[in-house]
Scaffold this active site. Structure first.
Site, mmCIF file in Angstrom:
data_model
loop_
_atom_site.group_PDB
_atom_site.id
_atom_site.type_symbol
_atom_site.label_atom_id
_atom_site.label_comp_id
_atom_site.label_asym_id
_atom_site.label_seq_id
_atom_site.Cartn_x
_atom_site.Cartn_y
_atom_site.Cartn_z
ATOM 1 C CB CYS A 50 20.752 -49.063 -52.244
ATOM 2 S SG CYS A 50 21.882 -48.446 -53.506
ATOM 3 C CB CYS A 94 35.218 -47.390 -43.602
ATOM 4 S SG CYS A 94 34.461 -47.388 -45.241
HETATM 5 C C1 DTB Z 1 34.580 -53.270 -48.469
HETATM 6 O O1 DTB Z 1 35.168 -53.630 -49.496
HETATM 7 N N1 DTB Z 1 34.028 -54.086 -47.592
HETATM 8 C C2 DTB Z 1 33.335 -53.354 -46.556
HETATM 9 C C3 DTB Z 1 33.752 -51.891 -46.865
HETATM 10 N N2 DTB Z 1 34.429 -52.008 -48.110
HETATM 11 C C4 DTB Z 1 32.734 -50.842 -46.939
HETATM 12 C C5 DTB Z 1 31.870 -53.614 -46.586
HETATM 13 C C6 DTB Z 1 31.524 -55.081 -46.482
HETATM 14 C C7 DTB Z 1 30.030 -55.206 -46.428
HETATM 15 C C8 DTB Z 1 29.576 -56.625 -46.237
HETATM 16 C C9 DTB Z 1 28.101 -56.753 -46.284
HETATM 17 C C10 DTB Z 1 27.366 -56.019 -45.217
HETATM 18 O O2 DTB Z 1 27.720 -56.086 -44.026
HETATM 19 O O3 DTB Z 1 26.343 -55.389 -45.540
HETATM 20 FE FE1 SF4 Z 2 23.587 -49.904 -53.215
HETATM 21 FE FE2 SF4 Z 2 26.191 -50.047 -52.730
HETATM 22 FE FE3 SF4 Z 2 24.547 -52.080 -52.084
HETATM 23 FE FE4 SF4 Z 2 25.051 -51.606 -54.635
HETATM 24 S S1 SF4 Z 2 26.554 -52.227 -53.083
HETATM 25 S S2 SF4 Z 2 23.040 -52.000 -53.730
HETATM 26 S S3 SF4 Z 2 25.222 -49.367 -54.642
HETATM 27 S S4 SF4 Z 2 24.553 -50.056 -51.193
#
Ligand code: DTB
Ligand code: SF4
Ligand code: SAM
Length: 320
Positions: A50, A94
């Protein structure tokens, strides 16, 4: 609907803990079914690489993390994952993509197909793909998307300390576009990034004054990942998580408050307090997007011990 001031929200947050949980529990009982918890499944459909610089995120190309970059998954593969999620009791799925924003190209068409396929299985489909225009949000809505996740992550004041490649208004704009397209809004944030209590309150305040309020607010505890600027952040005390969830429940009475990332570091007792404080959703499955999450069987044991029941999806409720 009451319009909360920051001072009032701070007062709620600082209420003696047991009193706070009891208050939040009362609101919870008024607007939700006690013990009913939505099981959501997460799938990273495009991983890593990203261009953004979100300091917490292992998927930012500029940090040297162990995340394996993966191009957009195939629709068939995603459809199989959805089948497995459903078998596991999920009612919402999701899809996450490590994009700065959605572009009108073949990949977006593929995501629209994924949404159609998952929706046809009776699961609520949510997507988190970065910034979207109103037109793109409409296309997602037409494909059957139920919710769009776009987190504020922290307060407006703290935003530049965490992310420099976009600003708070970009975030709020996407949320507006999502709303205009008739989608439901999922937006929350992360605690444990070194923010002040005022930043947590600022974020909840911004969410609480949105009209309508977001239908879904995920509260994540930072999962510190090696290679990111946040790798050495100390773990979030469970009490902070409980306070944050209880406060969210009180200022966002109708909202699904999601006990999201960071559960691997929480005991079952800690999570039970979060459910008492108004959390009514978890992400289940051994991986979040890229980081580990409790094993499925462990979560099912927790549901049994705490007497929790998985919430049905909107589609299943219509059928019943
Ligand atoms: C959110 O607020 N938490 C979820 C979902 N929305 C997409 C994602 C958590 C990601 C944690 C770090 C990972 O596993 O990369
Ligand atoms: Fe990219 Fe979303 Fe990670 Fe930010 S949180 S670096 S926009 S994938
Ligand atoms: N790229 C899109 C975006 O930023 O909106 C969608 C995917 S992004 C990974 C979704 C959310 O995951 C972020 O907004 C953040 O709240 C959460 N997240 C990412 N890394 C995290 C971490 N290490 N710990 C906790 N939450 C994290």
């Amino acid at each position: 609907m009451k319009t909360w001031s920051k001072e009032e929200i701070l007062e709620v947050y600082n209420t003696p803990l047991i009193e706070l949980v009891a208050k939040a529990g009362e609101i919870h009982k008024q607007f939700h079914k006690i013990g009913e918890v939505q099981v959501s499944s997460l799938l990273s459909i495009k991983t890593g690489g990203c261009p953004e610089d979100c300091a917490y995120c292992p998927q930012a190309a500029r940090y040297n993390t162990d995340v394996k970059v993966h191009k957009l998954m195939d629709v068939k593969e995603v459809s199989e994952c959805a089948d497995n999620a459903k078998i596991g009791g999920a009612s919402r799925m999701c899809l996450g993509a490590a994009w700065r924003e959605v572009r009108d190209n073949k990949d977006f068409d593929k995501v629209l197909d994924m949404v159609k396929v998952i929706n046809s299985k009776g699961l609520e489909v949510c997507a988190t793909l970065g910034m979207v225009t109103e037109d793109q949000a409409k296309k997602l809505a037409d494909a059957g998307l139920y919710a769009y996740n776009h987190n504020l992550d922290t307060s407006e004041e703290n935003y530049n300390n965490i992310i420099s490649t976009r600003n708070y208004d970009d975030r709020l704009n996407t949320i507006k576009n999502v709303r205009k397209a008739g989608l439901t809004v999922c937006s929350g944030g992360i605690i444990g990034m070194g923010e002040k209590v005022e930043d947590r309150i600022g974020m909840l305040h911004t969410l609480s004054i949105l009209r309508p309020q977001p239908e879904s607010v995920p509260i994540n505890a930072l999962v510190p990942v090696e290679g990111t600027p946040m790798e050495n952040q100390p773990p979030v005390p469970i009490w902070d998580m409980v306070r944050m969830i209880a406060t969210a429940r009180i200022v966002l009475p109708h909202t699904a408050v999601r006990l999201s990332a960071g559960r691997l570091n929480m005991s079952m007792e800690g999570q039970a307090l979060c459910f008492l404080a108004g959390a009514n959703s978890i992400f289940a499955g051994e991986k979040l997007l890229t980081t580990p999450n409790p094993l499925y069987n462990q979560d099912m044991d927790m549901f049994k011990i705490l007497g929790l029941t998985p919430k049905k999806s909107v589609a299943e409720k219509v059928e019943a």
